[in-house]
Design a protein around this motif. Structure first.
Motif, PDB file in Angstrom:
ATOM      1  N   UNK A 146      88.428  29.698  77.319  1.00 41.74           N
ATOM      2  CA  UNK A 146      88.164  28.665  76.312  1.00 41.74           C
ATOM      3  C   UNK A 146      86.968  27.786  76.650  1.00 41.74           C
ATOM      4  N   UNK A 147      86.706  27.591  77.944  1.00 44.29           N
ATOM      5  CA  UNK A 147      85.674  26.631  78.361  1.00 44.29           C
ATOM      6  C   UNK A 147      84.494  27.286  79.061  1.00 44.29           C
ATOM      7  N   UNK A 148      84.597  28.579  79.352  1.00 45.00           N
ATOM      8  CA  UNK A 148      83.521  29.262  80.050  1.00 45.00           C
ATOM      9  C   UNK A 148      83.629  29.132  81.558  1.00 45.00           C
ATOM     10  N   UNK A 149      82.691  29.710  82.254  1.00 45.38           N
ATOM     11  CA  UNK A 149      82.681  29.677  83.716  1.00 45.38           C
ATOM     12  C   UNK A 149      82.355  28.270  84.203  1.00 45.38           C
ATOM     13  N   UNK A 150      82.876  27.940  85.374  1.00 46.63           N
ATOM     14  CA  UNK A 150      82.578  26.662  86.013  1.00 46.63           C
ATOM     15  C   UNK A 150      82.068  26.934  87.419  1.00 46.63           C
ATOM     16  N   UNK A 151      81.375  25.961  87.978  1.00 42.75           N
ATOM     17  CA  UNK A 151      80.826  26.107  89.322  1.00 42.75           C
ATOM     18  C   UNK A 151      81.934  26.423  90.324  1.00 42.75           C
ATOM     19  N   UNK A 152      81.733  27.468  91.110  1.00 46.39           N
ATOM     20  CA  UNK A 152      82.743  27.876  92.073  1.00 46.39           C
ATOM     21  C   UNK A 152      83.791  28.803  91.518  1.00 46.39           C
ATOM     22  N   UNK A 153      83.839  28.944  90.187  1.00 44.67           N
ATOM     23  CA  UNK A 153      84.767  29.878  89.566  1.00 44.67           C
ATOM     24  C   UNK A 153      86.154  29.306  89.333  1.00 44.67           C
ATOM     25  N   UNK A 154      86.898  29.991  88.485  1.00 45.78           N
ATOM     26  CA  UNK A 154      88.284  29.629  88.200  1.00 45.78           C
ATOM     27  C   UNK A 154      89.176  30.265  89.259  1.00 45.78           C
ATOM     28  N   UNK A 171      91.233  20.363  89.581  1.00 44.00           N
ATOM     29  CA  UNK A 171      90.639  20.668  90.887  1.00 44.00           C
ATOM     30  C   UNK A 171      90.992  22.076  91.319  1.00 44.00           C
ATOM     31  N   UNK A 172      90.025  22.734  91.953  1.00 43.83           N
ATOM     32  CA  UNK A 172      90.236  24.063  92.519  1.00 43.83           C
ATOM     33  C   UNK A 172      90.501  23.922  94.017  1.00 43.83           C
ATOM     34  N   UNK A 173      91.643  23.326  94.344  1.00 44.63           N
ATOM     35  CA  UNK A 173      91.952  22.993  95.725  1.00 44.63           C
ATOM     36  C   UNK A 173      92.227  24.175  96.616  1.00 44.63           C
ATOM     37  N   UNK A 174      92.576  25.309  96.027  1.00 45.16           N
ATOM     38  CA  UNK A 174      92.742  26.541  96.803  1.00 45.16           C
ATOM     39  C   UNK A 174      91.523  27.442  96.659  1.00 45.16           C
ATOM     40  N   UNK A 176      87.027  26.696  95.674  1.00 49.93           N
ATOM     41  CA  UNK A 176      85.762  26.146  96.164  1.00 49.93           C
ATOM     42  C   UNK A 176      85.766  24.626  96.302  1.00 49.93           C
ATOM     43  N   UNK A 177      86.900  23.985  95.986  1.00 53.16           N
ATOM     44  CA  UNK A 177      87.077  22.534  96.159  1.00 53.16           C
ATOM     45  C   UNK A 177      86.336  21.685  95.128  1.00 53.16           C
ATOM     46  N   UNK A 178      85.769  22.299  94.123  1.00 49.39           N
ATOM     47  CA  UNK A 178      85.104  21.495  93.104  1.00 49.39           C
ATOM     48  C   UNK A 178      86.127  20.868  92.166  1.00 49.39           C
ATOM     49  N   UNK A 179      85.798  19.676  91.698  1.00 54.10           N
ATOM     50  CA  UNK A 179      86.586  18.975  90.700  1.00 54.10           C
ATOM     51  C   UNK A 179      85.816  19.021  89.391  1.00 54.10           C
ATOM     52  N   UNK A 180      86.496  19.364  88.316  1.00 50.58           N
ATOM     53  CA  UNK A 180      85.842  19.543  87.016  1.00 50.58           C
ATOM     54  C   UNK A 180      86.372  18.515  86.028  1.00 50.58           C
ATOM     55  N   UNK A 181      85.470  17.968  85.248  1.00 54.38           N
ATOM     56  CA  UNK A 181      85.822  16.999  84.210  1.00 54.38           C
ATOM     57  C   UNK A 181      85.575  17.615  82.842  1.00 54.38           C
ATOM     58  N   UNK A 182      86.568  17.492  81.961  1.00 52.45           N
ATOM     59  CA  UNK A 182      86.496  17.992  80.593  1.00 52.45           C
ATOM     60  C   UNK A 182      86.771  16.829  79.639  1.00 52.45           C
ATOM     61  N   UNK A 183      86.276  16.942  78.420  1.00 53.93           N
ATOM     62  CA  UNK A 183      86.650  15.927  77.445  1.00 53.93           C
ATOM     63  C   UNK A 183      88.037  16.240  76.897  1.00 53.93           C
ATOM     64  N   UNK A 184      88.537  15.371  76.024  1.00 53.39           N
ATOM     65  CA  UNK A 184      89.905  15.511  75.534  1.00 53.39           C
ATOM     66  C   UNK A 184      90.124  16.791  74.742  1.00 53.39           C
ATOM     67  N   UNK A 189      82.415  18.811  80.970  1.00 53.67           N
ATOM     68  CA  UNK A 189      81.437  17.728  81.035  1.00 53.67           C
ATOM     69  C   UNK A 189      80.625  17.792  82.325  1.00 53.67           C
ATOM     70  N   UNK A 190      81.307  17.865  83.465  1.00 50.44           N
ATOM     71  CA  UNK A 190      80.590  17.888  84.738  1.00 50.44           C
ATOM     72  C   UNK A 190      81.478  18.423  85.839  1.00 50.44           C
ATOM     73  N   UNK A 191      80.839  18.700  86.985  1.00 48.38           N
ATOM     74  CA  UNK A 191      81.505  19.179  88.190  1.00 48.38           C
ATOM     75  C   UNK A 191      81.006  18.362  89.372  1.00 48.38           C
ATOM     76  N   UNK A 192      81.908  18.038  90.300  1.00 45.15           N
ATOM     77  CA  UNK A 192      81.502  17.301  91.500  1.00 45.15           C
ATOM     78  C   UNK A 192      82.408  17.696  92.654  1.00 45.15           C
ATOM     79  N   UNK A 193      82.098  17.175  93.829  1.00 49.22           N
ATOM     80  CA  UNK A 193      82.877  17.504  95.017  1.00 49.22           C
ATOM     81  C   UNK A 193      82.316  18.709  95.748  1.00 49.22           C
TER      82      UNK A 193
END
Length: 336
Positions: A146-154, A171-174, A176-184, A189-193
């Motif tokens: 639904x949202x496409x690929x994200x940095x570090x993968x799903x 968060x992809x805690x198991x 690449x450790x990136x945290x992803x922000x989505x709108x409602x 929206x963005x990726x960090x961590x």
């Protein structure tokens, strides 16, 4: 020495377990006390047990509470999905079998309706964030589809929480450790961590919550393998370390100025607003049971944890704690 660290070196300050000798088993009918000071609790015998002696199924998930009804929602890795309990421990229903494998959950009210968010790690449709109503109806999915690929993968989805404005964090805690922000609506929206032990990094960003104790809402993250809690602002900017010297923190729940932490190494810790410990609950003296999944229920003692993974305060300060366990266990700690 840092005063927070000193507190962790003084277990006699906070460990109050007069019933450590209580034997496990179905013959336990009296509550067991744990905690200290303003944070004293009784573990309620047989809370949440299923009819006919059935197991809950593997518990590797979370616990949330519907503030409107008082119902307690417990996610499992079993085919029944999410178990819904009354406060007295009686099973009300089970919902969302297709959401088997929610590793974490969050709850909030939207438009007068209680909604549940889940981070689905396992089960029939893993690696997606789901938004459900309290009957288990799917209202929104966020996934690669639904949202496409994200940095570090799903990969390795572990946590989800929702900001006051409806923005969704996972968060992809198991992974690449990136945290992803989505709108409602589920738009990325963005990726960090990212993985590490420095500022702005985590090593197993296992659980998350929105922290409103400091004015502007913050993101409070369980940085499990760095044994700390850390803060980011809601734009992903690093704020700092909130608490250290924890036993692999998995999940947090905030009530007033207090924060309860489910620590995988066999303890729940209550922290004050400054991140200092004020109470230890259910601390297990048997290190052979710490962070162990296959421990038979008959070897687990009432009021003593093995692997706390999910937890939640209710409005009265009671705590509901889920151990990571092959057969499944949830404990109600009734606040005294």
């Amino acid at each position: 020495m840092n005063p927070r660290a000193l507190l962790f070196l003084l277990p006699t300050l906070a460990l109050a377990h007069p019933d450590h000798g209580t034997q496990p088993g179905k013959d336990i009918h009296e509550a067991v006390r744990t905690g200290n000071g303003a944070w004293q609790y009784e573990a309620v015998p047989h809370w949440g047990e299923l009819p006919d002696g059935k197991n809950l199924g593997p518990t590797h998930g979370g616990v949330i509470i519907d503030a409107k009804t008082g119902l307690i929602y417990v996610s499992t890795d079993a085919a029944h999905g999410i178990l819904v309990y009354q406060p007295d421990g009686k099973l009300a229903k089970s919902i969302a079998p297709e959401c088997q494998g929610f590793h974490a959950m969050a709850v909030r009210e939207e438009g007068g309706q209680t909604v549940i968010y889940g981070a689905q790690l396992a089960g029939p449709k893993p690696l997606r964030v789901c938004k459900l109503d309290t009957e288990g109806k799917l209202l929104l999915e966020i996934s690669k589809a639904t949202a496409g690929e994200v940095q570090g993968g799903w990969k390795g989805l572990t946590a989800v929480t929702v900001a006051p404005d409806g923005a969704i964090f996972c968060s992809m805690g198991y992974g690449a450790q990136f945290i992803h922000k989505f709108d409602a609506a589920g738009k990325h929206i963005k990726t960090f961590g990212g993985k590490g032990g420095g500022d702005g990094q985590t090593n197993c960003s296992h659980g998350m919550a929105i922290d409103t104790r400091f004015g502007e809402p913050r993101l409070l993250v369980c940085d499990r393998e760095n044994r700390r809690l850390v803060h980011f602002d809601l734009e992903g900017k690093w704020i700092g370390v909130h608490a250290t010297n924890l036993r692999r923190p998995c999940t947090v729940s905030i009530l007033g100025d207090a924060c309860a932490v489910a620590e995988l190494e066999a303890r729940v810790t209550v922290l004050d607003k400054n991140g200092a410990p004020v109470a230890f609950l259910g601390d297990n003296p048997d290190k052979k049971q710490w962070a162990k999944f296959p421990i038979p229920l008959e070897q687990m003692k009432l009021g003593i944890f093995t692997s706390p993974h999910g937890l939640s305060f209710d409005k009265d300060g009671n705590l509901y704690v889920q151990d990571w366990n092959a057969s499944g266990r949830v404990t109600k700690l009734k606040k005294l």
